[in-house]
Design an enzyme around this catalytic site. Sequence first.
Site, short mmCIF file in Angstrom:
data_model
loop_
_atom_site.label_atom_id
_atom_site.label_comp_id
_atom_site.label_asym_id
_atom_site.label_seq_id
_atom_site.Cartn_x
_atom_site.Cartn_y
_atom_site.Cartn_z
CG ASP A 13 -1.80 1.22 1.29
OD1 ASP A 13 -2.40 1.55 0.24
OD2 ASP A 13 -1.89 1.88 2.34
CB SER A 14 0.19 4.75 -0.74
OG SER A 14 -1.03 4.80 -0.03
CB CYS A 76 -2.68 1.14 -2.75
SG CYS A 76 -2.86 2.87 -3.12
CD GLU A 156 -2.86 8.44 7.03
OE1 GLU A 156 -1.93 9.21 7.33
OE2 GLU A 156 -2.82 7.65 6.07
CB CYS A 188 -10.13 5.05 -0.43
SG CYS A 188 -8.70 5.77 0.41
N1 DGL Z 1 -4.02 3.87 -0.18
C1 DGL Z 1 -4.67 4.91 -0.92
C2 DGL Z 1 -5.88 4.30 -1.66
O1 DGL Z 1 -6.43 3.30 -1.26
C3 DGL Z 1 -5.10 6.06 -0.04
C4 DGL Z 1 -3.95 6.89 0.51
C5 DGL Z 1 -3.12 7.55 -0.58
O2 DGL Z 1 -3.62 8.49 -1.24
O3 DGL Z 1 -2.01 7.11 -0.79
O4 DGL Z 1 -6.29 4.81 -2.66
#
Ligand code: DGL
Length: 266
Positions: A13-14, A76, A156, A188
């Site tokens: 994930d990011s 992500c 967050e 998301c």
């Molecule tokens: N993980 C990203 C998503 O599910 C959300 C957070 C980001 O913008 O990196 O789209």
Amino acid sequence: MFSFNKNPVGIFDSGVGGLTVFAEVKKALPNESVFYLGDTARVPYGSKSVDVVRQYSLTNVNLLMTLGVKAVVVACNTASAAAISFLHERFTNLKIIGVIDPVVEYLLTRPELRRIAIIGTNTTVASGAYQQALLRGNKNLDIMAKACPLFVHLVEEGLFKGEITEKAIDMYLSPMKKNPPDALVLGCTHYPMLRDVISDYFDGRVEILDTAFYTAKKLADILADDGMLNSGNAEDDRFFVTDDPNSFRATAEMFLKHKVDNVFHI
Ligand code: DGL
């Protein structure tokens, strides 16, 4: 004896949000060990271009492969929207599962859910990935999509409910409230943490779908079909991050509601 099936499942994930997917994977597959990669140095992905997200995703899969994973989940949504086909073309011998197809496949088994709302990051919504995948399966669907970028920050900050969060929900979703969809996809990683407050906003009348749940189920099916399930017990999970492990650990514990060990900088 060495067995490939004992190797961990990789999730990337990011940042920290993909832990919602991690949690569902652990529920569906308690015997699997997971290596989670959070690209915390380069988060957020949701406001970046498709090309940039593809390059980041490529690096992430390569990293997980060097760690010896047997399959990769792209937790992500933004990376799934921007890069899943790109990754499939480049890693033909690795099972890579994104978060979009599993929930789309589920929705296509429920044709009574005709009006479908997608919410996600700017890049996810602008990519049209959910919309196209749904319409490929059923061109009669009525699809609405809305980017809700503030939700990531609210989650967050631990603001899973309360006045500020309710105001943000109203700001983004009030056009949908007048004529609510049959189903709304939480497109998301962070949004499952707002599931209850979003459901209440629509007075419980909209079916809320969490992509993480369907993704974990799909992963379980794929590992079972390919004879790749771990027959023994899971080893300890590990968390790899590209920035400070301590700040990741703190947010991760808030997401998972338990202590998080084994966080490493990579
Ligand atoms: N993980 C990203 C998503 O599910 C959300 C957070 C980001 O913008 O990196 O789209």
